[in-house]
Design an enzyme around this catalytic site. Sequence first.
Site, PDB file in Angstrom:
ATOM      1  N   HIS A 186      -1.353   2.939  12.096  1.00 31.19           N
ATOM      2  CA  HIS A 186      -0.934   3.877  10.310  1.00 31.19           C
ATOM      3  C   HIS A 186      -2.489   3.519   9.486  1.00 31.19           C
ATOM      4  O   HIS A 186      -2.471   2.687   9.157  1.00 31.19           O
ATOM      5  CB  HIS A 186      -0.065   2.832   9.997  1.00 31.19           C
ATOM      6  CG  HIS A 186       0.452   3.241   8.453  1.00 31.19           C
ATOM      7  ND1 HIS A 186      -0.403   3.382   7.724  1.00 31.19           N
ATOM      8  CD2 HIS A 186       1.935   3.455   8.509  1.00 31.19           C
ATOM      9  CE1 HIS A 186       0.313   3.831   6.963  1.00 31.19           C
ATOM     10  NE2 HIS A 186       1.605   4.096   7.069  1.00 31.19           N
ATOM     11  N   GLU A 290      -2.166   8.845  10.201  1.00 31.31           N
ATOM     12  CA  GLU A 290      -1.352   7.942  11.764  1.00 31.31           C
ATOM     13  C   GLU A 290      -0.884   8.980  12.763  1.00 31.31           C
ATOM     14  O   GLU A 290      -0.506   9.499  12.565  1.00 31.31           O
ATOM     15  CB  GLU A 290      -0.091   7.360  10.261  1.00 31.31           C
ATOM     16  CG  GLU A 290      -0.414   6.989   9.557  1.00 31.31           C
ATOM     17  CD  GLU A 290       0.659   6.443   8.777  1.00 31.31           C
ATOM     18  OE1 GLU A 290       1.854   6.792   8.989  1.00 31.31           O
ATOM     19  OE2 GLU A 290       0.853   6.911   7.365  1.00 31.31           O
TER      20      GLU A 290
HETATM   21  O1  LIG Z   1       4.577   0.653   2.332  1.00 30.42           O
HETATM   22  P1  LIG Z   1       5.039   0.822   3.609  1.00 30.42           P
HETATM   23  O2  LIG Z   1       5.926   0.410   4.315  1.00 30.42           O
HETATM   24  O3  LIG Z   1       3.231   0.156   4.464  1.00 30.42           O
HETATM   25  O4  LIG Z   1       4.430   2.069   3.838  1.00 30.42           O
HETATM   26  C1  LIG Z   1       3.085   2.945   3.944  1.00 30.42           C
HETATM   27  C2  LIG Z   1       4.264   4.389   4.222  1.00 30.42           C
HETATM   28  O5  LIG Z   1       4.333   4.116   5.623  1.00 30.42           O
HETATM   29  C3  LIG Z   1       4.170   6.183   5.963  1.00 30.42           C
HETATM   30  O6  LIG Z   1       2.683   6.562   5.702  1.00 30.42           O
HETATM   31  C4  LIG Z   1       5.522   6.667   5.165  1.00 30.42           C
HETATM   32  O7  LIG Z   1       5.063   8.095   5.650  1.00 30.42           O
HETATM   33  C5  LIG Z   1       5.152   6.368   4.029  1.00 30.42           C
HETATM   34  O8  LIG Z   1       6.595   6.997   4.022  1.00 30.42           O
HETATM   35  C6  LIG Z   1       5.296   4.994   3.916  1.00 30.42           C
HETATM   36  O9  LIG Z   1       5.665   4.536   2.292  1.00 30.42           O
END
Ligand SMILES: O=P(O)(O)OC[C@H]1O[C@H](O)[C@H](O)[C@@H](O)[C@@H]1O
Length: 320
Positions: A186, A290
Site C-alpha cells: 500500500h 498500490e
Molecule cells: O485508513 P486505512 O485503513 O489505512 O485505509 C486507507 C485506504 O486504503 C486503500 O487505499 C483503500 O482503497 C481506501 O479505501 C482506504 O481508505
Amino acid sequence: MGHPDPGYGYTVAVNIDELNERFGIPGALAFETTEAGLVLAKVTTPSCTAELYTHGAHLALWQPTGLEPVLFLSEKSKFEKGAAIRGGIPVIFPWFGARTATSESPRTDGPSHGFARTTEWDVSFAAVVGEELHLALTLVPDDNAKALGYDRFRVALQFTLGRSLTVKMTVANEDTVPLRFEEALHTYLHVGDATQISVRGLQGTEFLDKPDGFKRKTQSEEPLHLERETDRVYLNTEATVFVDDPVLKRTLVVEKSGSQTTVVWNPWSELSHKLADMSDEGWREMVCVETANASEGALVLEPRSLHTMEARIHVEPLQS
Ligand SMILES: O=P(O)(O)OC[C@H]1O[C@H](O)[C@H](O)[C@@H](O)[C@@H]1O
C-alpha cells in the site's frame, strides 16, 4: 525472539542484542527499540538510507542518496503496537479494506486491511550486495491470525534497498484446502503537491470507483489529474504507473509483476480531517499507488503452492 506477548496476542518479545548480533551489519544495518517498544531497522548504504519497523514489516523511509524521500510518512502517524502506521508501505494481507464474506468464509470480523500490518514479523535475512541492502522478513500464523481463521500460511517479504527499491511478497498455502486472500503493498508516494501531479499508465483500464458507490468505470483520460478524493481499484492491469511531480521535478516509476490490481488513493482535504493520524494538509504531499491483488483480483492458492508479487520503484528526473 518470538515469545508470546499476552498483551497483544502476537510475538513481540524481541531481543534487540540478539537481533543485532544475528543480522546487524556494521555501517549498514542496525536494529534499535523505540520508546513505544517497536523494533526499528536503520539502513545506511552508499545508495540510500531507509527505516523499517518489524511491526508490520513496514518500510517507513526510503531515501536514495541526494534525493528527497520517496515515501510519504504522516507526521501524525502512530508508531505503536496494535496500530497501523500511516505512510511508507503498509503490507496488506489477507484481506483488503473491510473483511467481507466469501464463498470460503462468512466471517467479517478483524481489522481493516487485515492483520499483517499490525503483527510483529521475524527478520530472517540481511546482506549487503554492492551498494544495496537485502533484507527479508517472514510472517507465520500467530494466535491472533489463527483466531481470525488463518492458521496455515507463510508470508515472506524481501526488500532490496538501494538507488531503486524492490519489494517482493511471497504467500504460501500450507493448508490442505485452497487459500483465498487479498494483498497489497500500500505504497504512499511522497509528492510536492498532489493537486499538480500527473498519473500516467492507466488509460483504458477498468476500475471500481469507491467514492462513487464502487461503480465500474473505464478511465478515458491520460494522464490522470487528482481533483478530489480519489479511491480507485483498477482491475486486470499489470501496467507500470508513472507519477510526474512538477514541484519536486521528478517522476516516480512503479513497476510490478504478479499483480493484477492497482489502487490509486488520495483522501483529499475532507477525509484527511477525519483521519486522526493524518495532518490536515498531509493529503497534499502523497498519493498511494498500490501494487495489489484485491477485490475481483483476489487470489486463490491451491494447497502446497505459492504466489509472488513484486513492486519496483525508482526515481527519474522529470522530462519537460
Ligand atoms: O485508513 P486505512 O485503513 O489505512 O485505509 C486507507 C485506504 O486504503 C486503500 O487505499 C483503500 O482503497 C481506501 O479505501 C482506504 O481508505
